[in-house]
Enzyme design. Sequence first.
Site, PDB file in Angstrom:
ATOM      1  N   GLU A 135       0.732  -1.190   0.029  1.00 43.20           N
ATOM      2  CA  GLU A 135      -0.023  -0.033  -0.056  1.00 43.20           C
ATOM      3  C   GLU A 135       0.940   1.195  -0.106  1.00 43.20           C
ATOM      4  O   GLU A 135       0.432   2.302  -0.445  1.00 43.20           O
ATOM      5  CB  GLU A 135      -0.997  -0.044   1.236  1.00 43.20           C
ATOM      6  CG  GLU A 135      -2.096  -0.938   1.036  1.00 43.20           C
ATOM      7  CD  GLU A 135      -2.753  -0.586  -0.289  1.00 43.20           C
ATOM      8  OE1 GLU A 135      -2.370  -1.325  -1.164  1.00 43.20           O
ATOM      9  OE2 GLU A 135      -3.831   0.139  -0.275  1.00 43.20           O
ATOM     10  N   THR A 190      -6.099   6.937  -4.503  1.00 43.44           N
ATOM     11  CA  THR A 190      -6.119   6.826  -3.187  1.00 43.44           C
ATOM     12  C   THR A 190      -5.264   8.185  -2.362  1.00 43.44           C
ATOM     13  O   THR A 190      -5.649   8.912  -1.425  1.00 43.44           O
ATOM     14  CB  THR A 190      -5.731   5.547  -2.134  1.00 43.44           C
ATOM     15  OG1 THR A 190      -6.654   4.661  -2.531  1.00 43.44           O
ATOM     16  CG2 THR A 190      -5.589   5.776  -0.727  1.00 43.44           C
TER      17      THR A 190
HETATM   18  N1  LIG Z   1      -1.025  -4.805  -8.502  1.00 40.86           N
HETATM   19  C1  LIG Z   1      -1.614  -3.529  -8.661  1.00 40.86           C
HETATM   20  N2  LIG Z   1      -2.933  -3.572  -8.707  1.00 40.86           N
HETATM   21  C2  LIG Z   1      -3.640  -2.447  -8.696  1.00 40.86           C
HETATM   22  N3  LIG Z   1      -3.036  -1.194  -8.592  1.00 40.86           N
HETATM   23  C3  LIG Z   1      -1.887  -1.304  -8.638  1.00 40.86           C
HETATM   24  C4  LIG Z   1      -1.001  -2.530  -8.489  1.00 40.86           C
HETATM   25  N4  LIG Z   1       0.391  -2.053  -8.383  1.00 40.86           N
HETATM   26  C5  LIG Z   1       0.406  -0.720  -8.309  1.00 40.86           C
HETATM   27  N5  LIG Z   1      -0.817  -0.138  -8.539  1.00 40.86           N
HETATM   28  C6  LIG Z   1      -1.181   1.369  -8.521  1.00 40.86           C
HETATM   29  O1  LIG Z   1      -1.966   1.572  -7.535  1.00 40.86           O
HETATM   30  C7  LIG Z   1      -2.802   2.445  -7.810  1.00 40.86           C
HETATM   31  C8  LIG Z   1      -4.315   2.083  -7.539  1.00 40.86           C
HETATM   32  O2  LIG Z   1      -4.111   2.083  -6.062  1.00 40.86           O
HETATM   33  P1  LIG Z   1      -5.355   2.679  -5.260  1.00 40.86           P
HETATM   34  O3  LIG Z   1      -5.199   2.507  -3.719  1.00 40.86           O
HETATM   35  O4  LIG Z   1      -5.058   4.312  -5.851  1.00 40.86           O
HETATM   36  O5  LIG Z   1      -6.659   2.353  -5.926  1.00 40.86           O
HETATM   37  P2  LIG Z   1      -7.399   1.101  -5.330  1.00 40.86           P
HETATM   38  O6  LIG Z   1      -6.562   0.245  -4.636  1.00 40.86           O
HETATM   39  O7  LIG Z   1      -8.389   0.472  -6.443  1.00 40.86           O
HETATM   40  O8  LIG Z   1      -8.639   1.744  -4.367  1.00 40.86           O
HETATM   41  P3  LIG Z   1      -8.627   1.983  -2.899  1.00 40.86           P
HETATM   42  O9  LIG Z   1      -7.325   1.509  -2.211  1.00 40.86           O
HETATM   43  O10 LIG Z   1      -9.148   3.236  -2.283  1.00 40.86           O
HETATM   44  O11 LIG Z   1      -9.435   0.638  -2.245  1.00 40.86           O
HETATM   45  C9  LIG Z   1      -2.792   2.890  -9.410  1.00 40.86           C
HETATM   46  O12 LIG Z   1      -1.927   3.939  -9.497  1.00 40.86           O
HETATM   47  C10 LIG Z   1      -1.830   1.455  -9.834  1.00 40.86           C
HETATM   48  O13 LIG Z   1      -1.206   1.770 -10.869  1.00 40.86           O
HETATM   49  N1  LIG Z   2      -8.493   4.446   4.443  1.00 40.57           N
HETATM   50  C1  LIG Z   2      -7.891   4.464   3.172  1.00 40.57           C
HETATM   51  C2  LIG Z   2      -8.562   3.472   2.305  1.00 40.57           C
HETATM   52  C3  LIG Z   2      -8.263   3.436   0.972  1.00 40.57           C
HETATM   53  O1  LIG Z   2      -8.880   2.260   0.355  1.00 40.57           O
HETATM   54  C4  LIG Z   2      -8.435   5.799   2.527  1.00 40.57           C
HETATM   55  O2  LIG Z   2      -9.622   6.112   2.625  1.00 40.57           O
HETATM   56  O3  LIG Z   2      -7.647   6.627   2.267  1.00 40.57           O
END
Ligand SMILES: Nc1ncnc2c1ncn2[C@@H]1O[C@H](COP(=O)(O)OP(=O)(O)OP(=O)(O)O)[C@@H](O)[C@H]1O
Ligand SMILES: N[C@@H](CCO)C(=O)O
Length: 306
Positions: A134, A185
């Site tokens: 993360e 995020t």
């Molecule tokens: N294996 C992966 N799968 C998805 N996103 C990835 C991965 N590795 C790196 N990333 C990067 O992480 C970002 C997506 O993560 P982000 O936390 O923003 O969104 P999310 O995980 O879909 O949503 P959230 O964390 O809010 O639940 C993108 O910029 C993406 O390129």
């Molecule tokens: N607690 C985090 C979760 C992202 O999925 C945020 O809201 O930024």
Amino acid sequence: MGDKMRKVTVRSPATSANLGPGFDVFGLCLDEPYDIVSVEKMEENGIKIVVEGEKSEEIPTEPDKNTAGVVAKAMMKDFNIKEGIKIHITKGIKPGSGLGSSSASSAGVAVAINELFNLNLPKLKLVEYAALGEGVAAGSPHADNVAPAIFGGFTMVTNYNPLEILHIPVEMNVLIALPDIQISTKEAREILPKKIEMEDMINNVGKACGMVYSLFRNDIELFGKYMMVDKVVEPRRAKLIPKYEEVKEKVKDKVYGITISGAGPAIISIPKKEHLLEVKELFEEVWGRVYYTKVGNGVSVLEKDD
Ligand SMILES: Nc1ncnc2c1ncn2[C@@H]1O[C@H](COP(=O)(O)OP(=O)(O)OP(=O)(O)O)[C@@H](O)[C@H]1O
Ligand SMILES: N[C@@H](CCO)C(=O)O
């Protein structure tokens, strides 16, 4: 199978963090959507990553930039694993959705490596490794998506250093809407205040306590009622999601609860059976994609091949 094992494939679920007043603490595992993650031993050294599926073209495959690669690297270093591995990720969870897409890859690879190399690590340790991913995705390691992805059900991150996770098994149906926009995020965290009013902290602590109490009482109505009253994060992020406030107002008596899922744009709601179809159709009309699913049980091993 021991050392003969060559490849492990897992199903790694979406998760919904925050759930309103539980910002950065609460997390709920969903049964779908999900990523499929496999880790396979390979002749050459190092880590090779292949990503397919939803928006895979946007996801880096350099190990230090992919959440799965970061987690794999840390585990292989700590356990002195010299063999090379190939990580294959089939994205079923759209990145930047608020459904823990990056976390699903992190959690999936942690479980797969644990199985492939017989590390026998407890779930808490796997969450610790997965949270490192993360850091790449959101700019700071947070465990509130990877914890439910690994434990399943409802989880609370109660401490870091050392990491402490509390877990409550939950059975509940949820209706997820996924607007056709992406919110990173990192950006959704940057718009949050550094300091908050005492009355807002008191509100959120109280509502969060009520949500936990309601789970032990199986009182879905109380859970949903408190889920809708976050005074800190939702008021600042609502504007990032088109028509969120308007739809929340429209359905507030037709669902037990509704709030932003993680950093958004996904929306999570707990539907009242008698209004499910009506609310689902409204979500589809306003935001397009919906998932009517249930609380999930965490990463599951699909295949072990020797
Ligand atoms: N294996 C992966 N799968 C998805 N996103 C990835 C991965 N590795 C790196 N990333 C990067 O992480 C970002 C997506 O993560 P982000 O936390 O923003 O969104 P999310 O995980 O879909 O949503 P959230 O964390 O809010 O639940 C993108 O910029 C993406 O390129
Ligand atoms: N607690 C985090 C979760 C992202 O999925 C945020 O809201 O930024």
